[in-house]
Design a protein around this motif. Structure first.
Motif, short mmCIF file in Angstrom:
data_model
loop_
_atom_site.label_atom_id
_atom_site.label_comp_id
_atom_site.label_asym_id
_atom_site.label_seq_id
_atom_site.Cartn_x
_atom_site.Cartn_y
_atom_site.Cartn_z
N TRP A 76 -25.04 -17.63 -14.81
CA TRP A 76 -26.38 -17.16 -14.47
C TRP A 76 -26.65 -15.76 -15.01
CZ3 TRP A 76 -26.23 -20.04 -9.25
CH2 TRP A 76 -27.19 -21.05 -9.26
N ARG A 77 -25.61 -15.00 -15.26
CA ARG A 77 -25.79 -13.65 -15.82
C ARG A 77 -26.47 -13.72 -17.18
NH1 ARG A 77 -23.04 -10.23 -19.24
NH2 ARG A 77 -23.20 -8.00 -18.74
N LEU A 78 -26.21 -14.79 -17.92
CA LEU A 78 -26.83 -14.95 -19.24
C LEU A 78 -28.35 -15.15 -19.12
CD1 LEU A 78 -24.17 -17.33 -20.81
CD2 LEU A 78 -24.35 -14.85 -21.07
N TYR A 79 -28.81 -15.63 -17.96
CA TYR A 79 -30.23 -15.85 -17.74
C TYR A 79 -30.89 -14.67 -17.02
CZ TYR A 79 -28.99 -20.77 -18.63
OH TYR A 79 -28.52 -21.94 -19.17
N PHE A 80 -30.17 -14.10 -16.03
CA PHE A 80 -30.78 -13.11 -15.14
C PHE A 80 -30.13 -11.73 -15.23
CE2 PHE A 80 -31.33 -17.12 -12.42
CZ PHE A 80 -32.57 -17.39 -13.00
N GLY A 81 -29.23 -11.53 -16.19
CA GLY A 81 -28.53 -10.25 -16.29
C GLY A 81 -29.44 -9.08 -16.61
N HIS A 82 -30.64 -9.35 -17.12
CA HIS A 82 -31.55 -8.28 -17.48
C HIS A 82 -32.39 -7.80 -16.30
CE1 HIS A 82 -33.89 -11.99 -17.62
NE2 HIS A 82 -34.98 -11.27 -17.45
N TRP A 86 -31.21 -4.85 -7.55
CA TRP A 86 -31.53 -5.43 -6.25
C TRP A 86 -32.16 -6.80 -6.38
CZ3 TRP A 86 -28.91 -3.86 -2.45
CH2 TRP A 86 -28.52 -2.52 -2.34
N GLN A 87 -32.83 -7.05 -7.48
CA GLN A 87 -33.38 -8.40 -7.69
C GLN A 87 -32.25 -9.38 -7.96
OE1 GLN A 87 -36.51 -8.53 -10.59
NE2 GLN A 87 -37.08 -10.63 -10.10
N ARG A 88 -31.23 -8.94 -8.70
CA ARG A 88 -30.07 -9.79 -8.93
C ARG A 88 -29.32 -10.07 -7.63
NH1 ARG A 88 -26.62 -6.74 -12.35
NH2 ARG A 88 -28.17 -5.12 -12.66
N MET A 89 -29.30 -9.09 -6.73
CA MET A 89 -28.66 -9.30 -5.42
C MET A 89 -29.39 -10.37 -4.61
SD MET A 89 -25.95 -7.44 -5.32
CE MET A 89 -25.85 -7.95 -7.05
N TYR A 120 -36.04 -21.22 -10.66
CA TYR A 120 -34.91 -20.93 -9.77
C TYR A 120 -35.38 -20.78 -8.33
CZ TYR A 120 -31.02 -18.38 -7.67
OH TYR A 120 -30.01 -17.96 -6.82
N TRP A 121 -36.43 -19.97 -8.12
CA TRP A 121 -36.90 -19.72 -6.75
C TRP A 121 -37.43 -21.00 -6.10
CZ3 TRP A 121 -34.83 -16.09 -4.40
CH2 TRP A 121 -34.64 -14.82 -4.95
N GLY A 122 -38.07 -21.85 -6.89
CA GLY A 122 -38.54 -23.11 -6.33
C GLY A 122 -37.39 -23.98 -5.83
N GLY A 123 -36.32 -24.04 -6.62
CA GLY A 123 -35.17 -24.85 -6.22
C GLY A 123 -34.43 -24.29 -5.03
N VAL A 124 -34.16 -22.98 -5.03
CA VAL A 124 -33.37 -22.41 -3.94
C VAL A 124 -34.17 -22.33 -2.64
CG1 VAL A 124 -31.88 -21.11 -5.51
CG2 VAL A 124 -33.93 -20.01 -4.58
#
Length: 224
Positions: A76-82, A86-89, A120-124
């Motif tokens: 997931w870092r490859l998608y959201f690492g940027h 705190w958003q990654r948390m 991602y947010w829709g699924g989780v």
């Protein structure tokens, strides 16, 4: 996520009941459901808590059970690492097994895209609700649920159904088979340490398979 939410809900209900039946108070069970939010490690730790196992055994078991999230987060870092820290948390708290599988099927190319975070947010959101609502219901209704109902077996069936959906190639099938055999072979160990042995064996076999059985190269698309 709709197709797998029924199994997640059944698993959450069983875990909620199991937390109370294991001796946890309602506030502690609610805190565990909301803060830990990891069904497999919760179920693995409950027998240890009930048996009065040392804290280090409890932590080691939960750590081993959740080792797979190291692999998930590395991908997931490859998608959201940027994203900001705190958003990654926030993203990491809601991360779950089936969300990982479904997300990678939707976005096989491991590079950021604008539509990935909303997806991602829709699924989780559905996954979190499908787990927490039945889990909290199980916590409050645990004393009204007779033990003769065999909810533990229902939880095992739900967990097996979810695990089966994660077995996508030869390597995962072999690792799962090794884990099953190791768990049975080490069943006599105290404090459910056979679970830790099974996880360690599966991780070791998985790493060996990745090294000696690399996935086949992708076919190059013909140029027009």
């Amino acid at each position: 996520m709709v197709g797998v939410s029924l199994g997640i809900s059944a698993w959450g209900l069983v875990t909620g009941v199991a937390m109370i039946k294991s001796g946890l108070s309602v506030p502690l069970a609610l805190a565990m459901s909301l803060l830990v939010f990891a069904g497999s490690s919760q179920l693995a730790s409950l027998p240890l808590i009930a048996a009065g196992a040392p804290l280090w055994v409890l932590w080691a078991t939960a750590f081993c059970v959740n080792l797979r999230f190291v692999i998930f987060s590395a991908h997931w870092r490859l998608y959201f690492g940027h994203l900001p820290f705190w958003q990654r948390m926030r993203v990491s708290y809601f991360a779950a097994d089936l969300n990982y599988v479904i997300f990678l099927r939707r976005f096989p190319d491991m590079k950021p895209a604008p539509e990935q975070l909303p997806y991602y947010w829709g699924g989780v959101a559905l996954n979190w609700s499908a787990w927490q609502v039945p889990s909290i219901a199980g916590i409050f209704l645990a004393n009204q649920v007779p033990t003769e109902w065999g909810l533990g077996f229902a939880g095992i069936l739900a967990l097996l159904g979810l695990s089966y959906s994660l077995l996508s190639d030869k390597g995962t099938w072999i690792s799962a088979g090794v884990a099953s055999c190791a768990a049975v072979a080490a069943y006599a160990l105290p404090l459910r340490l056979n679970i830790v042995v099974a996880i360690a064996a599966a991780v070791a076999v998985g790493l060996l398979l990745e090294q000696f059985m690399p996935p086949p190269p992708k076919k190059l698309e013909a140029r027009s």
